[in-house]
Design a protein around this motif. Structure first.
Motif, PDB file in Angstrom:
ATOM      1  N   UNK A 131       0.080  -2.906  -2.493  1.00  0.00           N
ATOM      2  CA  UNK A 131      -0.901  -3.574  -3.429  1.00  0.00           C
ATOM      3  C   UNK A 131      -0.838  -4.465  -3.593  1.00  0.00           C
ATOM      4  N   UNK A 132       0.266  -5.481  -2.763  1.00  0.00           N
ATOM      5  CA  UNK A 132       1.288  -6.715  -4.224  1.00  0.00           C
ATOM      6  C   UNK A 132      -0.082  -7.792  -3.852  1.00  0.00           C
ATOM      7  N   UNK A 133      -0.483  -8.769  -4.847  1.00  0.00           N
ATOM      8  CA  UNK A 133      -1.086  -9.862  -4.955  1.00  0.00           C
ATOM      9  C   UNK A 133      -0.280 -10.980  -5.387  1.00  0.00           C
ATOM     10  N   UNK A 134      -0.373 -12.104  -5.657  1.00  0.00           N
ATOM     11  CA  UNK A 134       0.366 -13.220  -6.077  1.00  0.00           C
ATOM     12  C   UNK A 134      -1.047 -14.189  -7.169  1.00  0.00           C
ATOM     13  N   UNK A 135      -0.777 -14.789  -7.823  1.00  0.00           N
ATOM     14  CA  UNK A 135      -1.540 -15.915  -8.251  1.00  0.00           C
ATOM     15  C   UNK A 135      -2.021 -16.633  -7.204  1.00  0.00           C
ATOM     16  N   UNK A 136      -3.005 -17.186  -7.291  1.00  0.00           N
ATOM     17  CA  UNK A 136      -3.347 -18.013  -5.533  1.00  0.00           C
ATOM     18  C   UNK A 136      -4.129 -19.188  -5.771  1.00  0.00           C
ATOM     19  N   UNK A 137      -3.387 -20.091  -6.521  1.00  0.00           N
ATOM     20  CA  UNK A 137      -3.670 -20.889  -7.705  1.00  0.00           C
ATOM     21  C   UNK A 137      -2.782 -22.022  -6.568  1.00  0.00           C
ATOM     22  N   UNK A 138      -3.418 -23.070  -5.997  1.00  0.00           N
ATOM     23  CA  UNK A 138      -3.404 -24.499  -5.250  1.00  0.00           C
ATOM     24  C   UNK A 138      -4.276 -24.655  -4.246  1.00  0.00           C
ATOM     25  N   UNK A 139      -4.356 -25.715  -4.054  1.00  0.00           N
ATOM     26  CA  UNK A 139      -5.384 -25.643  -2.843  1.00  0.00           C
ATOM     27  C   UNK A 139      -6.676 -25.240  -3.244  1.00  0.00           C
ATOM     28  N   UNK A 189      -8.043 -17.479  -8.949  1.00  0.00           N
ATOM     29  CA  UNK A 189      -8.234 -17.062  -7.057  1.00  0.00           C
ATOM     30  C   UNK A 189      -6.831 -15.829  -7.245  1.00  0.00           C
ATOM     31  N   UNK A 190      -6.684 -14.723  -6.597  1.00  0.00           N
ATOM     32  CA  UNK A 190      -6.210 -13.695  -5.871  1.00  0.00           C
ATOM     33  C   UNK A 190      -5.543 -14.030  -4.517  1.00  0.00           C
ATOM     34  N   UNK A 191      -3.973 -13.905  -3.891  1.00  0.00           N
ATOM     35  CA  UNK A 191      -3.416 -13.704  -2.968  1.00  0.00           C
ATOM     36  C   UNK A 191      -3.777 -12.636  -2.232  1.00  0.00           C
ATOM     37  N   UNK A 192      -3.773 -11.938  -1.537  1.00  0.00           N
ATOM     38  CA  UNK A 192      -3.997 -10.535  -0.776  1.00  0.00           C
ATOM     39  C   UNK A 192      -3.152 -10.709  -0.125  1.00  0.00           C
ATOM     40  N   UNK A 193      -1.957 -10.587   0.071  1.00  0.00           N
ATOM     41  CA  UNK A 193      -0.780 -10.566   2.366  1.00  0.00           C
ATOM     42  C   UNK A 193      -1.532  -9.320   2.641  1.00  0.00           C
ATOM     43  N   UNK A 194      -1.428 -10.045   4.430  1.00  0.00           N
ATOM     44  CA  UNK A 194      -1.801  -9.624   5.186  1.00  0.00           C
ATOM     45  C   UNK A 194      -0.873  -9.588   6.304  1.00  0.00           C
ATOM     46  N   UNK A 195       0.467 -10.228   6.098  1.00  0.00           N
ATOM     47  CA  UNK A 195       1.627 -10.632   7.250  1.00  0.00           C
ATOM     48  C   UNK A 195       2.531 -11.672   6.831  1.00  0.00           C
ATOM     49  N   UNK A 196       3.474 -11.781   7.439  1.00  0.00           N
ATOM     50  CA  UNK A 196       4.262 -12.895   7.119  1.00  0.00           C
ATOM     51  C   UNK A 196       4.680 -13.031   8.278  1.00  0.00           C
ATOM     52  N   UNK A 197       5.832 -14.218   8.635  1.00  0.00           N
ATOM     53  CA  UNK A 197       6.127 -14.514   9.989  1.00  0.00           C
ATOM     54  C   UNK A 197       7.178 -15.773   9.708  1.00  0.00           C
ATOM     55  N   UNK A 198       8.451 -15.070   9.678  1.00  0.00           N
ATOM     56  CA  UNK A 198      10.329 -15.935   9.910  1.00  0.00           C
ATOM     57  C   UNK A 198      10.068 -16.836  11.157  1.00  0.00           C
TER      58      UNK A 198
END
Length: 247
Positions: A47-55, A99-108
């Protein structure tokens, strides 16, 4: 994040004949990946999350599609607001933003993101649909962001009602919406309940009794109606303050 020693045990099971020099190379590779924020974790724990800072001017919680500056990778994320004392802000000895950002998915994508004829930032097709469905189910605002610009996804049919299972049973009043088809779908044996179909009522639950009995939800009024079970309700919301609009 997995410890390098644990990862080495997995690598050794895959190739038990590795030389010490090969082991050292694998360890350095694992450390480099972890240092570069790659997720290396058992899938049952990941359950990886990143710093959601910004916006920071955008509402939270929210769903967002975040394009990288290069515009070839789009991250679909859930942004949450943490309390100042939340331990999840502490990562590797440093304190992150609230702010915490929890990933749901990603697209390349094979080519960088572009703007459509309407001037709006394009969404990836798959996650563009996912964010619409999820926003409708969760009742959250949704955005697409890129290089400091944020665009709200308009026209989404959001559901303002939360699952009744999430309502606290502590005697405090809530607004609850009865299923539109309480009779005949939910209670086919109770034709007398048909007039209640689709009703929005103010109810409260006294809590589960000591013997485990659930007496159900009762009307917040001296009318003698009660015993409403959870499965009667399509959802709930907080009782609006004076002057707020109700659905």
């Amino acid at each position: 994040m997995s410890d390098v020693a644990e990862l080495m045990l997995v690598a050794m099971r895959a190739d038990p004949k590795m030389t010490e020099r090969e082991k050292d190379g694998v360890r350095r590779a694992f450390r480099a990946l972890i240092a570069d924020d790659y997720l290396i974790e058992h899938k049952s724990l990941a359950c990886w999350y990143r710093d959601g800072a910004g916006y920071e001017g955008l509402p939270v919680p929210r769903l967002q599609l975040r394009w990288t500056d290069g515009g070839t990778i789009c991250h679909y994320e859930l942004i949450l607001q943490l309390q100042s004392a939340d331990i999840r802000r502490e990562v590797d000895g440093k304190t992150r933003s609230c702010l915490m950002a929890i990933p749901m998915s990603w697209t390349r994508t094979s080519s960088p993101v572009e703007r459509g004829p309407d001037g709006k930032i394009r969404k990836p097709y798959r996650d563009g649909r996912h964010i619409e469905w999820d926003a409708a189910q969760l009742g959250l605002p949704a955005y697409v962001v890129w290089r400091g610009e944020a665009q709200r996804l308009e026209g989404l049919q959001t559901n303002p009602w939360l699952p009744i299972k999430t309502a606290k049973k502590n005697g405090r009043p809530i607004l609850a919406k009865i299923h539109d088809d309480l009779f005949p779908r939910v209670r086919p044996d109770r034709a007398d309940l048909k007039p209640w179909n689709g009703r929005v009522i103010e109810v409260a639950h006294p809590g589960i009794l000591d013997d485990g009995l659930d007496v159900g939800w009762g009307m917040v009024a001296p009318v003698g109606h009660g015993g409403f079970h959870d499965d009667w309700f399509a959802g709930w919301m907080a009782v609006p303050s004076v002057g707020e609009e109700q659905p």
